[in-house]
Design a protein around this motif. Structure first.
Motif, PDB file in Angstrom:
ATOM      1  N   ASP A   8      24.577  30.966 -33.836  1.00 58.40           N
ATOM      2  CA  ASP A   8      24.928  32.033 -34.787  1.00 58.40           C
ATOM      3  C   ASP A   8      23.694  32.368 -35.625  1.00 58.40           C
ATOM      4  OD1 ASP A   8      27.928  33.014 -36.096  1.00 58.40           O
ATOM      5  OD2 ASP A   8      26.095  33.417 -37.214  1.00 58.40           O
ATOM      6  N   GLU A  15      34.410  40.186 -37.627  1.00 55.93           N
ATOM      7  CA  GLU A  15      33.395  41.202 -37.931  1.00 55.93           C
ATOM      8  C   GLU A  15      32.795  41.801 -36.672  1.00 55.93           C
ATOM      9  OE1 GLU A  15      30.594  39.292 -40.517  1.00 55.93           O
ATOM     10  OE2 GLU A  15      31.981  39.302 -42.216  1.00 55.93           O
ATOM     11  N   VAL A  16      32.622  40.968 -35.664  1.00 58.00           N
ATOM     12  CA  VAL A  16      32.100  41.460 -34.377  1.00 58.00           C
ATOM     13  C   VAL A  16      33.266  41.508 -33.393  1.00 58.00           C
ATOM     14  CG1 VAL A  16      30.519  41.017 -32.465  1.00 58.00           C
ATOM     15  CG2 VAL A  16      29.801  40.514 -34.817  1.00 58.00           C
ATOM     16  N   HIS A  19      34.918  35.896 -29.374  1.00 62.69           N
ATOM     17  CA  HIS A  19      33.991  34.767 -29.455  1.00 62.69           C
ATOM     18  C   HIS A  19      34.672  33.579 -30.114  1.00 62.69           C
ATOM     19  CE1 HIS A  19      33.431  37.328 -33.025  1.00 62.69           C
ATOM     20  NE2 HIS A  19      33.212  36.217 -33.703  1.00 62.69           N
ATOM     21  N   HIS A  54      33.731  30.412 -32.368  1.00 60.48           N
ATOM     22  CA  HIS A  54      32.719  29.716 -33.158  1.00 60.48           C
ATOM     23  C   HIS A  54      32.903  28.214 -32.931  1.00 60.48           C
ATOM     24  CE1 HIS A  54      31.613  33.032 -36.031  1.00 60.48           C
ATOM     25  NE2 HIS A  54      32.818  33.463 -35.705  1.00 60.48           N
TER      26      HIS A  54
HETATM   27  P1  5GP Z   1      33.239  36.953 -36.790  1.00 61.44           P
HETATM   28  O1  5GP Z   1      33.438  37.121 -38.265  1.00 61.44           O
HETATM   29  O2  5GP Z   1      33.357  38.261 -36.063  1.00 61.44           O
HETATM   30  O3  5GP Z   1      34.098  35.864 -36.224  1.00 61.44           O
HETATM   31  O4  5GP Z   1      31.776  36.401 -36.642  1.00 61.44           O
HETATM   32  C1  5GP Z   1      30.708  37.129 -36.156  1.00 61.44           C
HETATM   33  C2  5GP Z   1      29.523  36.204 -36.196  1.00 61.44           C
HETATM   34  O5  5GP Z   1      28.482  36.792 -35.448  1.00 61.44           O
HETATM   35  C3  5GP Z   1      28.976  35.935 -37.596  1.00 61.44           C
HETATM   36  O6  5GP Z   1      29.031  34.535 -37.857  1.00 61.44           O
HETATM   37  C4  5GP Z   1      27.545  36.449 -37.545  1.00 61.44           C
HETATM   38  O7  5GP Z   1      26.637  35.628 -38.238  1.00 61.44           O
HETATM   39  C5  5GP Z   1      27.260  36.473 -36.064  1.00 61.44           C
HETATM   40  N1  5GP Z   1      26.331  37.507 -35.649  1.00 61.44           N
HETATM   41  C6  5GP Z   1      26.381  38.817 -35.962  1.00 61.44           C
HETATM   42  N2  5GP Z   1      25.365  39.480 -35.388  1.00 61.44           N
HETATM   43  C7  5GP Z   1      24.663  38.560 -34.681  1.00 61.44           C
HETATM   44  C8  5GP Z   1      23.493  38.648 -33.866  1.00 61.44           C
HETATM   45  O8  5GP Z   1      22.895  39.705 -33.659  1.00 61.44           O
HETATM   46  N3  5GP Z   1      23.067  37.482 -33.305  1.00 61.44           N
HETATM   47  C9  5GP Z   1      23.703  36.298 -33.483  1.00 61.44           C
HETATM   48  N4  5GP Z   1      23.204  35.237 -32.894  1.00 61.44           N
HETATM   49  N5  5GP Z   1      24.813  36.180 -34.248  1.00 61.44           N
HETATM   50  C10 5GP Z   1      25.275  37.308 -34.842  1.00 61.44           C
END
Ligand code: 5GP
Ligand code: ZN
Length: 112
Positions: free
Chosen positions: A30, A94-95, A99, A101
């Protein structure tokens, strides 16, 4: 998905620190870790979230979880680790590319 960050990572259009790759899955660190070890596992195919998965994705989801345990150990999390799948805006996602974590390490993790 043209403007999906994780699809761009799969296509190597955006750099990532990969720790695993096969024909279906990719795992990488991450960019903003919340623990000493924090990586995520994604499918190479675009799926918005766990909320859009169906029985078609059953084997893929199982493979992601088994890989989570294997990679956590390889990354030094012998004492255990936490998995998290944020799903939808209500789940803090957010993405919008599915995925898992995986994180852990020396720091105490909050019990949320
Ligand atoms: P979510 O809140 O969607 O579960 O988490 C998205 C995660 O993607 C966040 O922890 C953020 O730090 C990570 N993230 C967002 N953009 C990028 C990127 O360009 N590269 C990497 N390695 N992680 C990313
Ligand atoms: Zn995507």
């Amino acid at each position: 998905m043209l403007d999906c960050i994780f699809c761009k990572i799969v296509k190597k259009q955006i750099p990532s620190k990969n720790i695993y790759e096969d024909d279906e899955l990719l795992a990488f660190h991450d960019i903003h870790p919340i623990a000493p070890v924090h990586f995520m596992i994604i499918p190479k195919i675009h799926v918005d979230s766990l909320g859009y998965c169906t029985v078609v994705h059953q084997a893929l989801l199982g493979k992601m979880l088994l890989l989570a345990a294997k990679l956590a150990k390889e990354q030094g999390l012998e004492n255990g680790f936490r998995t998290m799948i944020n799903t939808g805006h209500g789940g803090g996602q957010e993405v919008f590319h599915l995925h898992v974590h995986v994180f852990g390490g020396d720091a105490l993790l909050p019990r949320t």
